[in-house]
Write an enzyme that holds these catalytic residues in place. Structure first.
Site, PDB file in Angstrom:
ATOM      1  N   ASP A  34      29.283  10.037  22.747  1.00 47.68           N
ATOM      2  CA  ASP A  34      28.724  11.266  21.805  1.00 47.68           C
ATOM      3  C   ASP A  34      29.050  12.569  22.443  1.00 47.68           C
ATOM      4  OD1 ASP A  34      27.710   9.179  20.470  1.00 47.68           O
ATOM      5  OD2 ASP A  34      25.414   9.944  20.500  1.00 47.68           O
ATOM      6  N   TYR A  37      32.447  13.920  21.472  1.00 41.72           N
ATOM      7  CA  TYR A  37      32.255  14.425  20.089  1.00 41.72           C
ATOM      8  C   TYR A  37      31.687  15.806  20.166  1.00 41.72           C
ATOM      9  CZ  TYR A  37      31.669  14.578  15.218  1.00 41.72           C
ATOM     10  OH  TYR A  37      31.510  14.949  13.852  1.00 41.72           O
ATOM     11  N   SER A  83      26.321   5.059 -18.130  1.00 39.44           N
ATOM     12  CA  SER A  83      25.239   4.293 -17.375  1.00 39.44           C
ATOM     13  C   SER A  83      25.641   2.691 -17.964  1.00 39.44           C
ATOM     14  CB  SER A  83      23.975   4.434 -18.324  1.00 39.44           C
ATOM     15  OG  SER A  83      24.273   4.238 -19.830  1.00 39.44           O
ATOM     16  N   LEU A  84      24.771   1.880 -17.196  1.00 45.53           N
ATOM     17  CA  LEU A  84      25.026   0.499 -17.315  1.00 45.53           C
ATOM     18  C   LEU A  84      24.203  -0.088 -18.365  1.00 45.53           C
ATOM     19  CD1 LEU A  84      25.545  -0.432 -13.652  1.00 45.53           C
ATOM     20  CD2 LEU A  84      27.085  -0.662 -15.399  1.00 45.53           C
ATOM     21  N   LYS A 117      23.115  -3.588  -6.467  1.00 41.62           N
ATOM     22  CA  LYS A 117      22.662  -2.320  -7.493  1.00 41.62           C
ATOM     23  C   LYS A 117      21.782  -1.459  -6.382  1.00 41.62           C
ATOM     24  CE  LYS A 117      21.346  -0.441 -11.841  1.00 41.62           C
ATOM     25  NZ  LYS A 117      20.590   0.457 -11.141  1.00 41.62           N
ATOM     26  N   CYS A 428     -14.166  -3.493  16.022  1.00 43.50           N
ATOM     27  CA  CYS A 428     -15.392  -4.106  16.454  1.00 43.50           C
ATOM     28  C   CYS A 428     -15.499  -4.092  17.881  1.00 43.50           C
ATOM     29  CB  CYS A 428     -15.294  -5.601  15.961  1.00 43.50           C
ATOM     30  SG  CYS A 428     -16.288  -6.963  16.787  1.00 43.50           S
TER      31      CYS A 428
HETATM   32  S1  IVH Z   1      28.632   1.150 -11.695  1.00 43.61           S
HETATM   33  C1  IVH Z   1      30.327   2.570 -15.394  1.00 43.61           C
HETATM   34  N1  IVH Z   1      27.664   0.260  -9.355  1.00 43.61           N
HETATM   35  O1  IVH Z   1      22.844   2.218 -11.200  1.00 43.61           O
HETATM   36  C2  IVH Z   1      29.666   1.894 -14.172  1.00 43.61           C
HETATM   37  N2  IVH Z   1      26.283   1.548 -10.479  1.00 43.61           N
HETATM   38  O2  IVH Z   1      23.381   3.099 -14.740  1.00 43.61           O
HETATM   39  C3  IVH Z   1      28.643   2.860 -13.556  1.00 43.61           C
HETATM   40  N3  IVH Z   1      24.065   2.270  -9.173  1.00 43.61           N
HETATM   41  O3  IVH Z   1      22.692   5.572 -11.900  1.00 43.61           O
HETATM   42  C4  IVH Z   1      28.001   2.399 -12.537  1.00 43.61           C
HETATM   43  N4  IVH Z   1      24.471   0.552  -7.396  1.00 43.61           N
HETATM   44  O4  IVH Z   1      24.127   5.213  -9.766  1.00 43.61           O
HETATM   45  C5  IVH Z   1      27.334   0.892 -10.428  1.00 43.61           C
HETATM   46  N5  IVH Z   1      27.200  -0.842  -7.273  1.00 43.61           N
HETATM   47  C6  IVH Z   1      26.889  -0.041  -8.326  1.00 43.61           C
HETATM   48  C7  IVH Z   1      25.523   0.606  -8.536  1.00 43.61           C
HETATM   49  C8  IVH Z   1      25.343   1.544  -9.406  1.00 43.61           C
HETATM   50  C9  IVH Z   1      23.760   1.524  -8.125  1.00 43.61           C
HETATM   51  C10 IVH Z   1      23.435   3.040 -10.085  1.00 43.61           C
HETATM   52  C11 IVH Z   1      24.080   4.159 -10.821  1.00 43.61           C
HETATM   53  C12 IVH Z   1      23.606   4.417 -11.882  1.00 43.61           C
HETATM   54  C13 IVH Z   1      22.931   3.215 -12.195  1.00 43.61           C
HETATM   55  C14 IVH Z   1      23.533   2.489 -13.384  1.00 43.61           C
END
Ligand code: IVH
Length: 671
Positions: A34, A37, A83-84, A117, A428
């Protein structure tokens, strides 16, 4: 130094610092100390101070944050952030896989990239010619907020990409999150400073990102995993998601180590189950797993529906936080007499199990969260951690909600309860007179890492204490099989076995014996240290605080606890009875004793040993005066390597640390 030289040196330092930053934070494998660095960083800062025109946006000096901005500007993503879709059951996952196969007209199984996720905040990073030029939040998916200054302070976000071959313009997508350890210490810091702690790591991450003063963000333990891309301008787009992540990792991004390629919905389901098992051990929170069709060509063929891709889905874990009602609060008494308030809850299904109790920790915590009986609360179960009450919903508080009061006397033995001012815990004062404390002390005494009495577990000890057959550890050695036989779930054979195990445990080691006594804050390591340093029990019992404090690991608090423990005639009696009843151990080799060439040596054990377990090797080394640590550094004296040793041996070679085989070690140790 003239400007030309300064410019050259600044560029050189920037590259070096970015490289070493990546080794340290992303690869967790630093090459330089460190101090080196820091020296380079200071040199760059000095150059930039002399020639401010040389400060570039990829300079590592930009990671420290800057004075507050007025507000966040809007930032429109080049490609929308989608979104998913979600699945919550195996059937929904199978439906997804079926839709994918039908969409592709596929006859066989489809390959997916499977990944955790992460539970944090999504971020979009724009790189132009390999340099981070913009970072933004997801916002509504089309437009987010410009948080570039804040994101630059996150050490795992590359300011400039490593290597070559990246496109001229690229959006990298990923999750910014906080590890559990970082979250805990941040909250501790906030509480110490009189602030309000964050409810969970996700809020902490999102809140830290939205600071107008990026110096605050810089002080927060944030990190990022990359999981995808948006815009990609230029050639060389990888043709699978797996390849994409590998490429991003090569360019310097941190990618989840748990990403893997699976086949068909069966592979997806197996991955889900494996990750659910792994979840409690992960150092960060995940709320499910994500599957993405691996092939880029097939992704394109499937396309999008509304704002979500048809080629990806999130399979969520059961929620880890649920609402329930506190029916009552009871106080449990632990080994040291600490009273722990426990909430009795309306049973609720959370994190995959039914929870009906949650710890409230202590009175300060109850006051801070303003918890009352009758309150509706969020209960959380993260991993195998004891369920806890996260927060109250004040709007749901009934009129007859009852305040929680610390009992004036012990709920088990009726002794006084004392609360030392400035300390959160109430205790206690009954000591071993209190059955709750007696049970816990005996359970500890007999436990595996202490006296290791097989078969003498919690249930049996509880029965023995309740039947007044046990009150001190010494009584254990006077138990007879006829007495044990009378108890629940005990036959003549098992009673004999317990008595045999008790006899066998009499021959122990001094560190185990000291640890078994259960002196407050004397854990295994301290017990070992005391044994090695002081050599014998007599010395320990007679030592004053000053002598005790000369032992490594022992400070004034622990020294005080030890002196007070042995000042109690009751404790001294128990110790001498234990010895009269035949508890023995071999003499300790003294620390620094010249008879051991291992004394004071720092050793790392790796690989599979043939003659002993790693724990046994550790015990042997420690008995010879060595200290065993987990990772190889320049301070390591040698690595004891068994079969298939892996990266620690590589590291040792790199650092020029000696590597000793098991056979050589045993010979040296005269074993
Ligand atoms: S893919 C088109 N992969 O989950 C694909 N999302 O709606 C878009 N998230 O807010 C997302 N881990 O931030 C993907 N391994 C992962 C993820 C991930 C977390 C979150 C992402 C988004 C929500 C999905």
């Amino acid at each position: 130094m003239n400007i030309k030289e300064a410019k050259r040196r600044a560029a050189e330092l920037t590259e070096l610092l970015n490289y070493h930053n990546h080794r340290y934070y992303v690869l967790d494998d630093p090459e330089i100390p460190d101090s080196e660095y820091d020296r380079m960083l200071r040199e760059l800062q000095e150059i930039e101070q002399a020639y401010p025109e040389l400060i570039s946006i990829e300079s590592p000096t930009q990671r420290v944050g800057a004075a507050p901005a007025g507000r966040f500007e809007e930032a429109t993503h080049l490609q929308p952030m989608l979104s998913l879709g979600n699945a919550f059951t195996a059937e929904e996952l199978q439906d997804f896989d079926r839709r994918v196969r039908e969409g592709l007209g596929a006859s066989g199984s489809v390959a997916y990239s499977a990944e955790p996720k992460l539970d944090g905040a999504a971020v979009n990073l724009l790189y132009e010619k390999g340099v981070l030029v913009m970072a933004s939040t997801r916002g509504d998916g089309t437009t987010g907020e410009d948080i570039t200054q804040n994101v630059r302070t996150i050490p795992t976000v590359p300011l400039r990409l490593q290597g070559a071959g990246y496109p001229t313009r690229m959006e990298v997508r990923g999750e910014i999150f906080m590890r559990l350890a970082g979250f805990a210490s941040l909250n501790q810091r906030i509480v110490n400073e009189g602030g309000k702690p964050f409810v969970n790591p996700r809020n902490a991450a999102a809140g830290s990102l939205r600071q107008l003063d990026s110096r605050v963000t810089a002080s927060r333990p944030l990190t990022m995993f990359a999981y995808g891309i948006g815009e990609w301008e230029g050639n060389g787009k990888p043709d699978s998601h797996t390849e994409l992540l590998a490429t991003l990792a090569r360019w310097g991004f941190a990618v989840s180590p748990d990403v893997t390629r699976v086949i068909g919905h069966e592979g997806c389901q197996a991955y889900y189950e494996a990750m659910q098992l792994k979840r409690p051990e992960l150092p960060y929170e995940i709320d499910g797993v994500v599957y993405k069709v691996d092939s880029a060509a097939l992704q394109e063929e499937l396309g999008y529906v509304a704002r979500a891709p048809r080629w990806a889905i999130a399979y969520k874990f059961p929620a880890q936080e649920e609402l329930t009602v506190i029916r009552d609060v009871e106080f449990q008494v632990g080994r040291t007499g600490a009273l722990t308030p426990v909430a009795r809850l309306e049973p609720v299904f959370v994190g995959g199990v039914t929870v009906s109790n949650a710890t409230l920790h202590n009175m300060d915590e109850i006051e801070r969260k303003d918890i009352r009986i009758g309150d509706t609360v969020f209960v959380r179960r993260a991993g195998d951690v004891i369920p806890e009450v996260v927060r109250v919903l004040p709007e749901r508080r009934p009129a007859n909600a009852k305040r929680i009061e610390l009992p004036g006397s012990c709920p088990v033995c009726d002794s006084d309860v004392e609360r030392i001012p400035g300390e959160a815990v109430a205790r206690c004062v009954g000591g071993l007179y209190c059955k709750a404390q007696r049970k816990e002390a005996l359970i500890h005494f007999a436990s595996r890492r202490a006296m290791d009495i097989e078969g003498l577990g919690t249930k049996l000890i509880e029965q023995l204490v309740d039947a007044d057959l046990l009150s001190t550890p010494a009584d254990i050695f006077e138990l007879r099989a006829e007495q044990l036989q009378e108890l629940d779930r005990m036959g003549p054979k098992s009673a004999e076995n317990v008595v045999a195990a008790i006899q066998q445990s009499k021959h122990t080691t001094l560190p185990r014996f000291i640890f078994a006594l259960g002196i407050r804050e004397v854990g295994e390591t301290t017990a070992k240290s005391l044994a090695r340093h002081l050599g014998g029990l007599e010395t320990l019992m007679g030592a004053d605080e000053e002598t005790l404090q000369s032992t490594p690991d022992v400070g004034p608090v622990v020294a005080g606890n030890i002196v007070r423990f042995f000042a109690e005639s009751h404790n001294r009696d128990v110790v001498s009875r234990l010895i009269d009843l035949g508890v023995t151990w071999d003499d300790m080799p003294q620390a620094g004793a010249s008879n051991s060439q291992f004394s004071g040596k720092v050793v790392v054990i790796t690989g599979t040993l043939a003659q002993m377990t790693r724990d046994q090797a550790k015990e042997l080394l420690e008995s010879l005066g060595a200290r065993v640590t987990g990772s190889v550094s320049k301070r390591t004296d040698f690595v004891l390597a068994g079969e298939n040793p892996g990266s620690k041996v590589e590291k040792a070679k790199e650092l020029g640390v000696s590597i000793v085989s098991e056979a050589d070690f045993l010979q040296l140790a005269n074993f």
